[in-house]
Design an enzyme around this catalytic site. Structure first.
Site, PDB file in Angstrom:
ATOM      1  N   ASP A   1     -62.091 -18.839  10.027  1.00  0.00           N
ATOM      2  CA  ASP A   1     -61.868 -19.652   8.845  1.00  0.00           C
ATOM      3  C   ASP A   1     -60.664 -20.545   8.935  1.00  0.00           C
ATOM      4  O   ASP A   1     -59.619 -20.284   9.788  1.00  0.00           O
ATOM      5  CB  ASP A   1     -61.651 -18.606   7.355  1.00  0.00           C
ATOM      6  CG  ASP A   1     -60.948 -17.360   7.716  1.00  0.00           C
ATOM      7  OD1 ASP A   1     -60.208 -17.208   8.635  1.00  0.00           O
ATOM      8  OD2 ASP A   1     -61.302 -16.435   6.927  1.00  0.00           O
TER       9      ASP A   1
ATOM     10  N   ASP B   1     -60.372  -7.620  -2.278  1.00  0.00           N
ATOM     11  CA  ASP B   1     -61.621  -7.965  -2.932  1.00  0.00           C
ATOM     12  C   ASP B   1     -62.752  -7.475  -2.295  1.00  0.00           C
ATOM     13  O   ASP B   1     -63.929  -7.756  -2.735  1.00  0.00           O
ATOM     14  CB  ASP B   1     -61.686  -9.296  -3.653  1.00  0.00           C
ATOM     15  CG  ASP B   1     -61.882 -10.307  -2.626  1.00  0.00           C
ATOM     16  OD1 ASP B   1     -61.789  -9.809  -1.416  1.00  0.00           O
ATOM     17  OD2 ASP B   1     -61.802 -11.447  -3.176  1.00  0.00           O
TER      18      ASP B   1
ATOM     19  N   HIS C   1     -63.665  -8.925   0.676  1.00  0.00           N
ATOM     20  CA  HIS C   1     -64.080 -10.124   1.326  1.00  0.00           C
ATOM     21  C   HIS C   1     -64.007  -9.915   2.883  1.00  0.00           C
ATOM     22  O   HIS C   1     -63.044  -9.120   3.400  1.00  0.00           O
ATOM     23  CB  HIS C   1     -63.703 -11.616   0.970  1.00  0.00           C
ATOM     24  CG  HIS C   1     -62.120 -11.503   1.275  1.00  0.00           C
ATOM     25  ND1 HIS C   1     -61.445 -12.261   0.531  1.00  0.00           N
ATOM     26  CD2 HIS C   1     -61.335 -11.125   2.429  1.00  0.00           C
ATOM     27  CE1 HIS C   1     -60.140 -12.355   0.968  1.00  0.00           C
ATOM     28  NE2 HIS C   1     -60.074 -11.685   2.110  1.00  0.00           N
TER      29      HIS C   1
ATOM     30  N   GLU D   1     -66.020 -14.659  -0.477  1.00  0.00           N
ATOM     31  CA  GLU D   1     -65.481 -13.996  -1.739  1.00  0.00           C
ATOM     32  C   GLU D   1     -66.806 -13.256  -2.601  1.00  0.00           C
ATOM     33  O   GLU D   1     -67.690 -13.648  -2.071  1.00  0.00           O
ATOM     34  CB  GLU D   1     -64.701 -14.843  -2.705  1.00  0.00           C
ATOM     35  CG  GLU D   1     -63.507 -15.637  -1.990  1.00  0.00           C
ATOM     36  CD  GLU D   1     -62.483 -14.614  -1.806  1.00  0.00           C
ATOM     37  OE1 GLU D   1     -62.441 -13.636  -1.889  1.00  0.00           O
ATOM     38  OE2 GLU D   1     -61.384 -15.389  -1.901  1.00  0.00           O
TER      39      GLU D   1
HETATM   40  C1  F6R Z   1     -58.607 -14.022   7.900  1.00  0.00           C
HETATM   41  C2  F6R Z   1     -59.947 -13.588   7.020  1.00  0.00           C
HETATM   42  C3  F6R Z   1     -59.543 -12.669   6.033  1.00  0.00           C
HETATM   43  C4  F6R Z   1     -58.493 -11.427   6.166  1.00  0.00           C
HETATM   44  C5  F6R Z   1     -58.187 -10.899   4.928  1.00  0.00           C
HETATM   45  C6  F6R Z   1     -57.221  -9.848   5.145  1.00  0.00           C
HETATM   46  O1  F6R Z   1     -59.186 -14.762   9.018  1.00  0.00           O
HETATM   47  O2  F6R Z   1     -60.806 -13.960   7.188  1.00  0.00           O
HETATM   48  O3  F6R Z   1     -60.841 -12.194   5.320  1.00  0.00           O
HETATM   49  O4  F6R Z   1     -59.063 -10.590   7.233  1.00  0.00           O
HETATM   50  O5  F6R Z   1     -57.936 -11.251   3.815  1.00  0.00           O
HETATM   51  O6  F6R Z   1     -56.135 -10.326   5.070  1.00  0.00           O
HETATM   52  P1  F6R Z   1     -54.692  -9.471   5.576  1.00  0.00           P
HETATM   53  O7  F6R Z   1     -55.111  -9.160   7.030  1.00  0.00           O
HETATM   54  O8  F6R Z   1     -53.718 -10.457   5.600  1.00  0.00           O
HETATM   55  O9  F6R Z   1     -54.626  -8.473   4.772  1.00  0.00           O
END
Ligand code: F6R
Length: 278
Positions: free
Chosen positions: A67, A136, A138, A143
């Protein structure tokens, strides 16, 4: 799902790096799906160490990132382009033309998303997809309420994600509202998936993803539909799992256990093909 509980973030990251290294040793031109955020930081550090000290070779590897924030240029320190170059790519021998990260500044997102999906297919599909998980539930920026069949597209970030990610920005209002993200359907087509989670702030999401029902409200729960997922979690992130004794028991038994489940890798079949064959 194979649930492996590590005592610490460090141990989890080293175990994750071994999964990546084994993948590259078995298939030097493997296609990796990569994540950003705090979770994979030590994994990337360990991959850099393995490259420098043990010759882990990325010269034939292709990568696709999950992403990117919409509106951030690749030079913006908060962009995922910047993150990847800063934390991994500049330290390893991956050819620049083998690196794919969604564009946050294209003038035609629809065409870009289709192109990105096609590039993954043309590269032979993703052999190993690395994922983090949001509080959440994801995966990537899928989301709650994202279709479990979704493809690469623009998503509006949930308020909780904006708040979680505000730590990387000067002001919470600087966090972009939109992201371009691989879909859940795109992710499920990877041959193998390695989901990482660290810290007790992830415990609820991890338990819902692994032990809860499959639901678009926790998009990580869609991983239950995939036949080759490793969830590497540290003890904080494992805190709300109810079957930890069972996971640990399997984990401890593994070395001498009979290999009853075939672990075919690098097949390029969609989840639908696999379902129809089963
Ligand atoms: C990032 C991504 C997100 C993160 C998730 C956890 O490329 O796709 O899904 O993996 O938001 O983020 P952290 O590791 O910062 O807690």
């Amino acid at each position: 799902m194979e649930v492996l509980i590590s005592e610490s973030y460090d141990e989890m990251s080293k175990a994750a790096a071994q999964v990546v290294a084994k993948t590259l040793n078995a298939k030097p031109n493997a296609v990796l799906g990569l994540a950003t955020g705090s979770t994979p930081l030590s994994l990337y550090k360990e991959l850099v160490r393995l490259h420098r000290n043990e010759g882990l070779d990325f010269s034939q590897v292709t990568t696709f990132n999950l992403d990117e924030y919409v509106g951030l240029t690749r030079n913006n320190p908060q962009s995922y382009h910047y993150f990847m170059h800063h934390n991994l790519f500049q330290y390893i021998n991956i050819p620049a033309q083998n690196i794919y990260i969604p564009s946050g500044t294209t003038d035609n997102y629809e065409a870009f998303c289709q192109w990105y999906e096609q590039r993954i297919v043309d590269s032979g599909g993703i052999d190993l997809q690395i994922l983090g998980i949001g509080t959440d539930g994801h995966i990537a920026f899928n989301e709650p309420s994202s279709s479990l069949g979704s493809r690469t597209r623009i998503k509006t970030l949930a308020q909780s994600t904006i708040e979680d990610n505000a730590r990387f920005f000067d002001k919470p209002e600087d966090v972009p509202i939109y992201a371009i993200t691989m879909g859940v359907g795109t992710i499920l087509e990877a041959d193998r998936i390695l989901m990482l989670a660290s810290g007790d702030n992830k415990a609820k999401a991890v338990a819902a993803a692994i032990e809860g029902p499959v639901t678009s409200m926790i998009t990580a729960s869609a991983l239950q539909l995939h036949q080759d997922v490793i969830c590497l979690v540290d003890s904080g992130a494992a805190a709300e799992l109810t079957m930890t004794d069972y996971y640990r028991w399997i984990q401890d038994k593994q070395p001498g256990a009979p290999q009853t489940v075939p672990r075919p890798h690098f097949r390029k079949k969609s989840i639908v093909d696999r379902y129809l064959e089963s």
